[in-house]
Scaffold this motif. Structure first.
Motif, short mmCIF file in Angstrom:
data_model
loop_
_atom_site.label_atom_id
_atom_site.label_comp_id
_atom_site.label_asym_id
_atom_site.label_seq_id
_atom_site.Cartn_x
_atom_site.Cartn_y
_atom_site.Cartn_z
N THR A 317 0.84 -1.20 0.00
CA THR A 317 0.00 0.00 0.00
C THR A 317 0.88 1.25 0.00
O THR A 317 0.60 2.21 -0.71
N GLN A 318 1.96 1.24 0.81
CA GLN A 318 2.85 2.39 0.89
C GLN A 318 3.44 2.74 -0.48
O GLN A 318 3.53 3.90 -0.85
N LYS A 319 3.82 1.71 -1.24
CA LYS A 319 4.39 1.96 -2.57
C LYS A 319 3.33 2.58 -3.50
O LYS A 319 3.63 3.49 -4.29
N ALA A 320 2.09 2.10 -3.38
CA ALA A 320 1.01 2.66 -4.21
C ALA A 320 0.78 4.13 -3.87
O ALA A 320 0.61 4.97 -4.76
N VAL A 321 0.81 4.45 -2.57
CA VAL A 321 0.63 5.85 -2.15
C VAL A 321 1.81 6.69 -2.68
O VAL A 321 1.63 7.78 -3.21
N TYR A 322 3.01 6.12 -2.58
CA TYR A 322 4.20 6.82 -3.08
C TYR A 322 4.03 7.17 -4.56
O TYR A 322 4.27 8.30 -4.98
N GLU A 323 3.59 6.18 -5.36
CA GLU A 323 3.48 6.42 -6.80
C GLU A 323 2.39 7.42 -7.13
O GLU A 323 2.49 8.16 -8.10
N GLN A 324 1.37 7.47 -6.27
CA GLN A 324 0.27 8.38 -6.50
C GLN A 324 0.66 9.83 -6.19
O GLN A 324 0.21 10.75 -6.86
N GLN A 325 1.49 10.07 -5.19
CA GLN A 325 1.66 11.45 -4.74
C GLN A 325 3.10 11.97 -4.62
O GLN A 325 3.28 13.17 -4.45
N CYS A 326 4.11 11.10 -4.71
CA CYS A 326 5.49 11.60 -4.56
C CYS A 326 6.23 11.55 -5.89
O CYS A 326 6.07 10.60 -6.65
N LEU A 327 7.05 12.57 -6.14
CA LEU A 327 7.80 12.63 -7.40
C LEU A 327 9.25 12.20 -7.23
O LEU A 327 9.98 12.07 -8.21
N SER A 328 9.68 11.96 -5.99
CA SER A 328 11.05 11.54 -5.71
C SER A 328 11.08 11.02 -4.27
O SER A 328 10.27 11.44 -3.45
N PRO A 329 12.04 10.14 -3.96
CA PRO A 329 12.15 9.69 -2.56
C PRO A 329 12.68 10.78 -1.63
O PRO A 329 12.68 10.60 -0.41
N GLY A 330 13.15 11.91 -2.17
CA GLY A 330 13.65 12.98 -1.31
C GLY A 330 15.02 12.66 -0.73
O GLY A 330 15.73 11.77 -1.23
N ALA A 331 15.40 13.36 0.32
CA ALA A 331 16.77 13.25 0.83
C ALA A 331 16.83 12.96 2.32
O ALA A 331 17.83 13.22 2.97
N MET A 332 15.74 12.43 2.89
CA MET A 332 15.73 12.04 4.29
C MET A 332 15.88 10.52 4.36
O MET A 332 15.08 9.78 3.79
#
Ligand SMILES: *Cc1c(COP(=O)(O)O)cnc(C)c1O
Length: 416
Positions: A317-332
């Motif tokens: 589920t977390q990966k699906a949410v990531y693909e829906q709303q995040c454009l990069s994993p960021g730097a944290m």
């Protein structure tokens, strides 16, 4: 070519600033002034009528400045530029992230109302919600990334305050574990409890990924909040905050800001204008460095687990949410070191290039120990549930050469 269609990074050097109004200076000067001279008394009267909402601005009316608690060129230009990344109609800049967050909570909540919030949230936010708002008779209800739409609705119903739900407040990715909250799902819940008499607003703290890597308004949020102290400022030299949304909501936020007097000053505004010019290249470099650091940590025998958005597993589920709303994993990047506090401290105490400090999003890499530092105020039971343990270390990856960052991590891990 219409400037509105250009990419934000192309407009950060010029948008909203007219050199001819400032002796041709290519850069916006620092308008270090408390008040502004009116040309006539009639003009002053007109500015006040509009500023205090006694009448609407006329179509071709040019409004001037009044007093730096209400408006100032450095702040107004900054607000116009900041809005471009999130495609927001309006923006309000504050003297800190906390003042942006608390002003929004105070602007939209009244005694007896229900606030539903994701957990964990930033320590200061958590304290204000649970220790301060509750003293004013506001009911609060938390949920975490493990909850789905159904379980959140069940919690709201069980609270007995569903009719008074007024605001949903989320922070995603969450600090320090990078757990994601589904923004579109929260929109649905907010809509479910909205009716003709009462809108339920959705506010999202986008400090960790935005404004380059996540756009909550596009996902359905009404308000986006930033600690501009972090990526937007990006140089560990300024404290500031911002709130973005439509004109009506930001109008309400700015009205309260005028009376609380917690707007940013011109010098802060100017520093952030300078920072915005390099926002995208900084965040991209930091994200690239973070990928390499995360890979390095994942393969190190003294590291137990790495919490990094680039490592989410397909099919979750977390990966699906990531693909829906995040454009990069960021730097944290956070990680569990094998062992406990002793091992974590040995690592932190031997870092040479990476600085041991709280805060994040700056050009220099920072490391800290959430359990004894940023999250020490949290309920121990909740801390355990959210996997914030003595072995957890949080890294904010900067713009240094990634090889140097990895050698620093390697030599510090050798002492463990
Ligand atoms: C730092 C931070 C804040 C608070 O911002 P300040 O500028 O320190 O007041 C709020 N939310 C998040 C996610 C933060 O990291």
């Amino acid at each position: 070519m219409d400037k509105k269609n250009m990419h934000p990074e192309s407009l950060m050097m010029s948008y909203g600033y007219k050199p001819e109004l400032s002796e041709g200076a290519i850069k916006c000067p620092i308008f270090q002034t408390s008040t502004f001279v009116f040309q006539t008394a009639e003009e002053g009267k007109a500015f006040f009528e509009v500023a205090y909402g006694h009448r609407e601005q006329k179509p071709n009316e040019q409004l001037g400045l009044i007093y730096s608690r209400l408006n100032n060129p450095d702040l107004e230009i900054l607000e116009d530029r900041l809005g471009l990344w999130d495609k927001a109609e309006a923006c309000a800049v504050f003297e800190s992230g906390m003042s942006a967050i608390t002003t929004v909570l105070l602007a939209f909540l009244r005694p007896g109302d229900l606030l539903v919030h994701s957990s964990p949230v930033y320590g200061g936010t958590d304290h204000f919600i649970n220790q301060v708002l509750t003293e004013f008779g506001i009911h609060v209800l938390g949920f975490s990334a493990i909850d789905n739409e159904q379980t959140i609705i069940e919690k709201i119903e069980a609270s007995g305050k569903a009719k008074r739900l007024k605001l949903m407040y989320i922070e995603t990715p969450a600090n320090p574990t990078n757990a994601l909250i589904d923004i579109q799902m929260c929109r649905k819940i907010a809509d479910r409890y909205s009716d003709a008499d009462k809108a339920v607003y959705l506010a999202c703290d986008n400090t960790f990924l935005g404004p380059v890597f996540q756009h909550p308004i596009k996902q359905g949020a009404d308000l986006v909040l930033y600690s501009a102290t972090k990526y937007i400022g990006g140089h560990s030299d300024v404290i500031a905050g911002a709130c973005l949304g439509n004109k009506e909501l930001i109008g309400a936020v700015k009205a309260l800001r005028t009376f609380l007097g917690n707007m940013a000053g011109p010098w802060t505004g100017w520093l952030l204008l300078r920072s915005l010019e390099t926002l995208k290249i900084r965040m991209e470099t930091q994200a690239n460095n973070a990928t390499q650091v995360a890979d390095y940590l994942a393969n190190h025998p003294k590291v137990e687990k790495v919490y990094y958005l680039g490592f989410l597993k397909d099919g979750t589920t977390q990966k699906a949410v990531y693909e829906q709303q995040c454009l990069s994993p960021g730097a944290m990047v956070s990680f569990d070191i094998k062992g406990g506090e002793t091992e974590a401290f040995a690592f932190l105490n031997h870092l040479k290039l990476i600085k041991l400090a709280v805060s994040l999003g700056s050009t220099e890499s920072l490391a800290e120990h959430p359990a004894t530092m940023t999250h020490v105020d949290m309920d121990p039971e909740e801390m355990k549930q959210l996997k914030i343990t003595e072995k957890l270390i949080r890294l904010s990856v900067g713009v240094e050469n990634p090889d140097d960052l990895m050698s620093d991590i390697q030599q510090a891990l050798d002492f463990v």
